[in-house]
Design an enzyme around this catalytic site. Sequence first.
Site, PDB file in Angstrom:
ATOM      1  N   GLY A 151       0.811  -1.225   0.000  1.00 43.42           N
ATOM      2  CA  GLY A 151       0.000   0.000   0.000  1.00 43.42           C
ATOM      3  C   GLY A 151       0.834   1.261   0.000  1.00 43.42           C
ATOM      4  N   THR A 175       1.083   3.727   2.100  1.00 40.69           N
ATOM      5  CA  THR A 175       1.769   4.124   3.341  1.00 40.69           C
ATOM      6  C   THR A 175       3.065   3.334   3.474  1.00 40.69           C
ATOM      7  OG1 THR A 175      -0.467   4.332   4.253  1.00 40.69           O
ATOM      8  CG2 THR A 175       1.361   4.593   5.793  1.00 40.69           C
ATOM      9  N   ASP A 191       2.962  -2.915   8.165  1.00 42.03           N
ATOM     10  CA  ASP A 191       1.954  -2.911   7.115  1.00 42.03           C
ATOM     11  C   ASP A 191       0.957  -1.774   7.353  1.00 42.03           C
ATOM     12  OD1 ASP A 191       0.499  -3.675   4.906  1.00 42.03           O
ATOM     13  OD2 ASP A 191       0.210  -5.748   5.544  1.00 42.03           O
ATOM     14  N   LYS A 226      -8.206  -5.036   6.338  1.00 43.09           N
ATOM     15  CA  LYS A 226      -7.146  -4.877   5.357  1.00 43.09           C
ATOM     16  C   LYS A 226      -7.608  -5.471   4.022  1.00 43.09           C
ATOM     17  CE  LYS A 226      -2.878  -5.666   6.219  1.00 43.09           C
ATOM     18  NZ  LYS A 226      -2.593  -4.497   5.352  1.00 43.09           N
ATOM     19  N   GLU A 232      -0.577 -10.748   3.078  1.00 45.94           N
ATOM     20  CA  GLU A 232      -0.353  -9.874   4.240  1.00 45.94           C
ATOM     21  C   GLU A 232      -0.616 -10.641   5.536  1.00 45.94           C
ATOM     22  OE1 GLU A 232      -1.383  -5.516   2.310  1.00 45.94           O
ATOM     23  OE2 GLU A 232      -2.985  -6.669   3.214  1.00 45.94           O
ATOM     24  N   LYS A 261      -7.999   6.406   9.207  1.00 48.89           N
ATOM     25  CA  LYS A 261      -8.232   4.952   9.287  1.00 48.89           C
ATOM     26  C   LYS A 261      -8.697   4.507  10.677  1.00 48.89           C
ATOM     27  CE  LYS A 261      -6.323   4.356   5.122  1.00 48.89           C
ATOM     28  NZ  LYS A 261      -5.051   3.728   4.915  1.00 48.89           N
TER      29      LYS A 261
END
Length: 226
Positions: free
Chosen positions: A30, A32, A84, A97, A106, A124
């Site tokens: 992702g 981030t 993550d 997720k 993941e 989030k």
Amino acid sequence: MSEMDNAKKLVGEEAVKYIEDGMKVGLGSGSTVYWMIKKLGEYVEQGLDVTGVPTSQTTAQWAKEFGIPLTDFSELKQLDVTIDGADEVDENLHLIKGGGGALLREKIVASAAKELIIIVDRSKKVAHLGAFPLPVEVIPFGWEVTANNISTLGCVPKLRQKDGEVFISDNGNYILDCPFDKIPNPKTLHKELKSLVGVVETGLFVGMTDKVIVGEGDEVEVISKG
Ligand SMILES: O=C(CO)[C@H](O)[C@H](O)COP(=O)(O)O
């Protein structure tokens, strides 16, 4: 850069501080995580000795680009830490997720780590999981039957599309996005979904997170499992 992107960069770079010399690191997926990998690449260039296990093909590409050595589970069975992102984090540090479709790898990589650190921007953090449609990875064969069975649990699953085509996960599966709206008991829902034939994995990560690093503006908040 938008305020949200700035927060993603901030927490991504902050997370690298938890990576020590010699560590085996699970590399999440992702936008981030991108910032974490980029910063980790700088540390590796300066001599930090780490090896990463990527959770997606995109992450593997980024890691290669930034010079982070990679390995896989044929070489090791345990990781020191996995870092993550997430689509939602509730007050118990349970997660949704899979917004990027990498939830299965993941979850495997997270489960192999001694510590799971989640990096998110403030948007989030939620009181209850479920506003974000829950990604559920399913076997392509008979996905319509699987979707119908999932719908009995209280949502109308939508087959994920990307660029006008059915989205295919790195594992060759489909993703059903399931808008439950509110998930009062993530553990129970995860179990119910997993019991359905055709379901490979759900995007509910229950009781797995050790630490969440939250970014808002220029501030970083670290929440540890209580
Ligand atoms: O679960 C994921 C991918 O499967 C990501 O971690 C999640 O979607 C968050 O992504 P981003 O950091 O781009 O907001």
